[in-house]
Design a protein around this motif. Structure first.
Motif, PDB file in Angstrom:
ATOM      1  N   ASN A 119       0.977  -1.313  -0.101  1.00 49.37           N
ATOM      2  CA  ASN A 119       0.223   0.179  -0.029  1.00 49.37           C
ATOM      3  C   ASN A 119       1.249   1.117   0.230  1.00 49.37           C
ATOM      4  OD1 ASN A 119       1.038  -0.532   2.699  1.00 49.37           O
ATOM      5  ND2 ASN A 119      -0.826   0.219   3.671  1.00 49.37           N
ATOM      6  N   ALA A 120       2.012   0.892  -0.349  1.00 48.75           N
ATOM      7  CA  ALA A 120       3.039   2.462  -0.048  1.00 48.75           C
ATOM      8  C   ALA A 120       2.836   3.097  -1.855  1.00 48.75           C
ATOM      9  CB  ALA A 120       4.908   2.077  -0.165  1.00 48.75           C
ATOM     10  N   PRO A 121       2.769   4.514  -1.263  1.00 48.46           N
ATOM     11  CA  PRO A 121       2.955   5.327  -2.090  1.00 48.46           C
ATOM     12  C   PRO A 121       3.409   5.351  -3.402  1.00 48.46           C
ATOM     13  CG  PRO A 121       3.578   7.115  -0.828  1.00 48.46           C
ATOM     14  CD  PRO A 121       3.253   5.160  -0.329  1.00 48.46           C
ATOM     15  N   GLN A 122       3.700   5.722  -4.426  1.00 44.65           N
ATOM     16  CA  GLN A 122       3.888   5.494  -6.065  1.00 44.65           C
ATOM     17  C   GLN A 122       6.114   6.020  -5.693  1.00 44.65           C
ATOM     18  OE1 GLN A 122       4.027   4.063  -8.467  1.00 44.65           O
ATOM     19  NE2 GLN A 122       5.541   4.664  -9.430  1.00 44.65           N
ATOM     20  N   TRP A 123       6.189   7.221  -5.023  1.00 47.00           N
ATOM     21  CA  TRP A 123       7.196   7.281  -4.546  1.00 47.00           C
ATOM     22  C   TRP A 123       8.164   6.373  -4.019  1.00 47.00           C
ATOM     23  CZ3 TRP A 123       9.419   8.348   0.044  1.00 47.00           C
ATOM     24  CH2 TRP A 123       8.361   9.115   0.959  1.00 47.00           C
ATOM     25  N   MET A 124       7.375   6.293  -3.035  1.00 51.68           N
ATOM     26  CA  MET A 124       8.370   4.999  -2.406  1.00 51.68           C
ATOM     27  C   MET A 124       8.874   3.783  -2.719  1.00 51.68           C
ATOM     28  SD  MET A 124       7.972   4.737   1.255  1.00 51.68           S
ATOM     29  CE  MET A 124       7.479   3.321   1.586  1.00 51.68           C
ATOM     30  N   HIS A 125       7.959   3.328  -3.719  1.00 50.00           N
ATOM     31  CA  HIS A 125       8.304   2.791  -5.567  1.00 50.00           C
ATOM     32  C   HIS A 125       9.596   2.442  -5.710  1.00 50.00           C
ATOM     33  CE1 HIS A 125       5.665  -0.756  -4.557  1.00 50.00           C
ATOM     34  NE2 HIS A 125       4.657   0.261  -4.245  1.00 50.00           N
ATOM     35  N   GLU A 126       9.782   4.153  -6.905  1.00 47.30           N
ATOM     36  CA  GLU A 126      10.648   4.318  -6.842  1.00 47.30           C
ATOM     37  C   GLU A 126      11.917   4.902  -6.423  1.00 47.30           C
ATOM     38  OE1 GLU A 126       9.167   7.852  -8.390  1.00 47.30           O
ATOM     39  OE2 GLU A 126       7.687   6.741  -9.710  1.00 47.30           O
ATOM     40  N   VAL A 127      11.662   5.592  -5.076  1.00 46.43           N
ATOM     41  CA  VAL A 127      13.169   5.567  -4.343  1.00 46.43           C
ATOM     42  C   VAL A 127      13.885   4.152  -4.159  1.00 46.43           C
ATOM     43  CG1 VAL A 127      13.380   6.139  -1.631  1.00 46.43           C
ATOM     44  CG2 VAL A 127      12.079   7.888  -3.440  1.00 46.43           C
ATOM     45  N   GLY A 167      13.132   1.547  -5.552  1.00 42.88           N
ATOM     46  CA  GLY A 167      13.756   1.283  -7.362  1.00 42.88           C
ATOM     47  C   GLY A 167      15.222   1.531  -7.035  1.00 42.88           C
ATOM     48  N   PHE A 168      14.970   2.969  -7.147  1.00 45.22           N
ATOM     49  CA  PHE A 168      16.664   3.924  -7.153  1.00 45.22           C
ATOM     50  C   PHE A 168      17.664   3.026  -6.335  1.00 45.22           C
ATOM     51  CE2 PHE A 168      19.311   7.132  -6.206  1.00 45.22           C
ATOM     52  CZ  PHE A 168      19.400   7.592  -7.944  1.00 45.22           C
ATOM     53  N   SER A 169      17.182   3.232  -4.941  1.00 45.96           N
ATOM     54  CA  SER A 169      17.750   2.951  -4.124  1.00 45.96           C
ATOM     55  C   SER A 169      18.896   1.219  -4.296  1.00 45.96           C
ATOM     56  CB  SER A 169      17.840   2.788  -2.746  1.00 45.96           C
ATOM     57  OG  SER A 169      16.914   4.112  -2.232  1.00 45.96           O
ATOM     58  N   LEU A 170      17.608  -0.030  -4.852  1.00 44.67           N
ATOM     59  CA  LEU A 170      18.578  -1.010  -5.269  1.00 44.67           C
ATOM     60  C   LEU A 170      19.149  -0.787  -6.452  1.00 44.67           C
ATOM     61  CD1 LEU A 170      15.712  -3.554  -5.740  1.00 44.67           C
ATOM     62  CD2 LEU A 170      17.351  -3.330  -3.962  1.00 44.67           C
ATOM     63  N   ALA A 171      19.138   0.836  -7.432  1.00 39.83           N
ATOM     64  CA  ALA A 171      20.155   0.576  -8.363  1.00 39.83           C
ATOM     65  C   ALA A 171      20.642   1.166  -8.522  1.00 39.83           C
ATOM     66  CB  ALA A 171      19.382   1.477  -9.614  1.00 39.83           C
ATOM     67  N   VAL A 172      21.376   2.077  -7.000  1.00 40.56           N
ATOM     68  CA  VAL A 172      22.307   2.320  -6.281  1.00 40.56           C
ATOM     69  C   VAL A 172      23.451   1.577  -5.647  1.00 40.56           C
ATOM     70  CG1 VAL A 172      23.200   3.990  -4.860  1.00 40.56           C
ATOM     71  CG2 VAL A 172      22.021   4.782  -5.607  1.00 40.56           C
ATOM     72  N   LEU A 173      22.849   1.046  -5.056  1.00 40.88           N
ATOM     73  CA  LEU A 173      23.268  -0.360  -4.392  1.00 40.88           C
ATOM     74  C   LEU A 173      24.376  -1.342  -5.364  1.00 40.88           C
ATOM     75  CD1 LEU A 173      24.094  -0.787  -1.608  1.00 40.88           C
ATOM     76  CD2 LEU A 173      22.366  -2.662  -1.448  1.00 40.88           C
ATOM     77  N   THR A 174      23.189  -2.020  -6.661  1.00 44.34           N
ATOM     78  CA  THR A 174      23.892  -2.505  -7.569  1.00 44.34           C
ATOM     79  C   THR A 174      25.179  -1.881  -8.233  1.00 44.34           C
ATOM     80  OG1 THR A 174      21.611  -3.283  -7.289  1.00 44.34           O
ATOM     81  CG2 THR A 174      23.199  -3.690  -9.917  1.00 44.34           C
ATOM     82  N   PHE A 175      25.423  -0.697  -8.728  1.00 39.24           N
ATOM     83  CA  PHE A 175      26.486   0.011  -8.939  1.00 39.24           C
ATOM     84  C   PHE A 175      27.819  -0.003  -8.089  1.00 39.24           C
ATOM     85  CE2 PHE A 175      26.085   2.162 -12.954  1.00 39.24           C
ATOM     86  CZ  PHE A 175      24.467   2.197 -13.200  1.00 39.24           C
ATOM     87  N   SER A 176      26.923   0.572  -6.883  1.00 36.89           N
ATOM     88  CA  SER A 176      27.791   0.260  -5.815  1.00 36.89           C
ATOM     89  C   SER A 176      29.116  -1.025  -5.493  1.00 36.89           C
ATOM     90  CB  SER A 176      27.505   0.999  -4.622  1.00 36.89           C
ATOM     91  OG  SER A 176      26.806   2.311  -4.506  1.00 36.89           O
ATOM     92  N   ILE A 177      27.770  -1.745  -5.560  1.00 34.44           N
ATOM     93  CA  ILE A 177      28.760  -3.330  -5.513  1.00 34.44           C
ATOM     94  C   ILE A 177      29.798  -3.564  -6.428  1.00 34.44           C
ATOM     95  CG2 ILE A 177      28.244  -5.437  -5.446  1.00 34.44           C
ATOM     96  CD1 ILE A 177      25.990  -5.103  -3.566  1.00 34.44           C
ATOM     97  N   VAL A 178      28.922  -3.086  -7.990  1.00 32.90           N
ATOM     98  CA  VAL A 178      30.425  -3.701  -9.111  1.00 32.90           C
ATOM     99  C   VAL A 178      31.424  -3.000  -9.207  1.00 32.90           C
ATOM    100  CG1 VAL A 178      30.079  -3.697 -11.719  1.00 32.90           C
ATOM    101  CG2 VAL A 178      27.686  -4.699 -10.509  1.00 32.90           C
ATOM    102  N   PHE A 179      30.719  -1.471  -8.772  1.00 26.68           N
ATOM    103  CA  PHE A 179      32.169  -0.688  -8.951  1.00 26.68           C
ATOM    104  C   PHE A 179      33.100  -0.675  -8.306  1.00 26.68           C
ATOM    105  CE2 PHE A 179      29.854   1.006 -12.895  1.00 26.68           C
ATOM    106  CZ  PHE A 179      30.536   1.861 -13.629  1.00 26.68           C
ATOM    107  N   GLY A 180      32.012  -0.643  -6.919  1.00 32.29           N
ATOM    108  CA  GLY A 180      33.462  -1.139  -5.674  1.00 32.29           C
ATOM    109  C   GLY A 180      34.765  -2.267  -6.230  1.00 32.29           C
TER     110      GLY A 180
END
Lengths: 302, 268
Positions: A137-145, A147-160
């Motif tokens: 039941n979370a609002p749309q912006w929560m889904h977007e945030v 998704g974006f955080s997962l992307a940032v974490l993924t980028f950080s792991i690979v680039f790390g």
């Protein structure tokens, strides 16, 4: 459904009556076009968060790889090694699902301890409703945030991992004599590491890290594959054929031109970064006992 | 259904040979290994041809970049900057939509918008630009003595290029060029996620891996399989390029032979 009249320029009230430059000015300031400009902000935000986090991961990985405790060293080395042989894009696609399931699994363990069904049921991954991320039941912006955080974490792991490789090399490039001198002064391992090795390694790491930054810039469009509405998404969306039924600004298939625009955007971005990194590198090698520092000294003398 | 049946059905599925329908449920490990392996054919096709053709354009571009005539140098510089300064992902998108627009010009250009030709052209140009930069760097670091010796022997023009300049350039550039080859193979996985359609589900290894990951919602099987295939491919490339490296350095003492070291380059 007609887009709301653009408000930036007063002459945009009736798009069908204008043409040429005015039409273009109005077209480029519609509400949807403002989203593509905002998504440039998304790219910059991704860079701003990923770069330091990846550096941190890299530092951790490099220190682990140098460790004398062999399990730690093995972990650090395999973290560095595993991303080398495999296409990075596979990591992006893998981590985004794997991390999502990992977080949901952890929450599931904590929030629903008395759940008795298996989590993997055939082709489904089922956790209790309270453990869903984000909550149903979370609002749309929560889904977007999220998704974006997962992307940032993924980028950080690979680039790390890539940063770890660079820093590992830089740590080994610090002259051995420096370490030996520190040991001769009776410094402990920890002191030698933090007071001698870490301050000196940056000048050796800079070329590699600059290269990594360029690569990171060029990796940002991959956000699109991780389901974030980034510039690639909007370029596809805005460029596709529009009929007068749906918009005041009908046009044919312009995706080619939108992507040409993105090409130019990235070219400018790399050019600017190159200039800035060049300045930093000149600044850092001033007074250093390296070839670049020596060249600067000679240039100043003549 | 034994695993051998699966190999017969799906072994060449990525080329459109064999069973038409992809497996839809009850995925076995064998199916995943076979289909992803079948997709590897595309990765090898893109990588090998782009690399082989790109080698010649890269040498030509590197020579043009080092030329004193600005009419040759400037276009080469611009070409290298364009392809090295922008993401390959965006290059694929741009090329795909540009090729779509070209379709209306002549039916002869239809094939450009399908992956086997269109994506190959982009990869060819891209690897040429990256390799040109490598070869240019090597060209610039040819020992001065080599050129002076060539002068002393009265060598000029093409014979000097073929006998002195080119062998030394290749020798110096080879370790870096090996890395370029490896990462070219890695970047072939971008083809089918960037606009180019996989006609009747004929895709590359990543295409099938993400197909399985989407269907099973379990990334822990298909992606490690994909990783395994790519590690094998990487080792093969290192092996083959190592043979060439030894041949290029055969006149030097053994300990002077530069080792090929894997340097990560990530995405373009």
């Amino acid at each position: 459904m007609s887009e709301p009249g653009a408000t930036i320029f007063s002459f945009c009230a009736d798009p069908s009556s204008i043409d040429g430059f005015e039409w273009l000015a109005c077209y480029l300031t519609t509400a949807k076009h403002l989203s593509i400009y905002w998504s440039v902000g998304t790219v910059l935000l991704l860079l701003a968060i990923t770069a330091p986090v990846a550096l941190l991961f890299g530092f951790g990985g490099a220190s682990a790889a140098r460790s004398r405790v062999w399990p730690v060293s093995i972990i650090g080395r395999s973290y560095i090694a595993v991303v080398r042989g495999v296409p990075d894009i596979a990591f992006f696609l893998f981590f985004v699902i794997a991390l999502d399931q990992f977080f949901e699994y952890l929450r599931h363990q904590v929030k629903c301890p008395d759940w008795d069904m298996p989590i993997r049921q055939g082709n489904d991954f089922v956790v209790c409703a309270a453990a869903k991320l984000p909550l149903g039941n979370a609002p749309q912006w929560m889904h977007e945030v999220y998704g974006f955080s997962l992307a940032v974490l993924t980028f950080s792991i690979v680039f790390g991992a890539f940063a770890a490789n660079v820093l590992y090399g830089a740590m080994r490039a610090v002259p051995r004599g420096q370490i030996e001198t520190a040991e001769a002064y009776g410094m402990t391992q920890r002191q030698t590491f933090w007071r001698i090795l870490v301050p000196q390694m940056w000048v050796y790491a800079l070329p590699g890290l600059s290269n990594l930054w360029m690569v990171l810039i060029k990796a940002t469009p991959l956000l699109f594959l991780l389901g974030v509405e980034d510039i690639v998404y909007w370029a596809k969306e805005l460029g596709s054929t529009k009929t007068s039924k749906f918009t005041d600004y009908p046009h044919g298939d312009w995706r080619m031109w939108y992507f040409a625009g993105l090409l130019v955007f990235y070219l400018c971005f790399t050019k600017v970064s190159e200039a800035v990194l060049g300045r930093i590198s000149r600044r850092l090698s001033r007074g250093q006992a390296t070839a670049a520092g020596e060249a600067q000294r000679k240039a100043a003398l003549s | 259904m034994t695993c051998w049946d699966v190999v017969q059905d799906y072994g060449l599925r990525s080329l459109g040979i064999g069973e038409r329908l992809l497996p839809r449920s009850d995925f076995t490990l064998c199916q995943q290994v076979v289909l992803i392996g079948s997709g590897m054919l595309w990765n090898i096709y893109f990588g090998a041809i782009a690399l082989a053709a790109g080698f010649f354009l890269a040498i030509a571009t590197a020579v043009a970049k080092a030329h004193h005539n600005p009419l040759l140098r400037k276009p080469a510089d611009a070409f290298v900057l364009l392809f090295r300064g922008s993401p390959l992902f965006i290059q694929f998108f741009f090329a795909y939509f540009a090729f779509l627009n070209l379709k209306s010009v002549s039916p002869m250009l239809d094939d450009l918008s399908s992956a086997w030709l269109g994506a190959l052209i982009v990869l060819f140009l891209n690897t040429s630009a990256y390799s040109a930069e490598i070869f240019y760097g090597a060209l610039m670091s040819i020992p001065k003595g080599d050129n002076e010796a060539a002068d002393a022997y009265g060598m000029h023009g093409f014979s000097r290029f073929r006998r002195i300049t080119l062998p030394t350039t290749l020798r110096l550039a080879w370790p870096a060029y090996t890395n370029e080859a490896i990462f070219l193979f890695h970047s072939t996985t971008l083809v089918f996620v960037s606009g180019f359609p996989a006609q009747s589900q004929r895709g590359d290894a990543l295409y099938y891996a993400s197909y399985f990951a989407d269907k099973t919602f379990n990334p822990f099987v298909p992606y490690p399989i994909l990783a395994g295939y790519f590690i094998l491919l990487t080792l093969t490339v290192i092996g083959l390029f190592g043979i060439v490296n030894r041949r290029l350095n055969r006149h030097l003492p053994r300990e002077n032979t530069p080792k090929i070291r894997l340097r990560p380059n990530l995405i373009r």
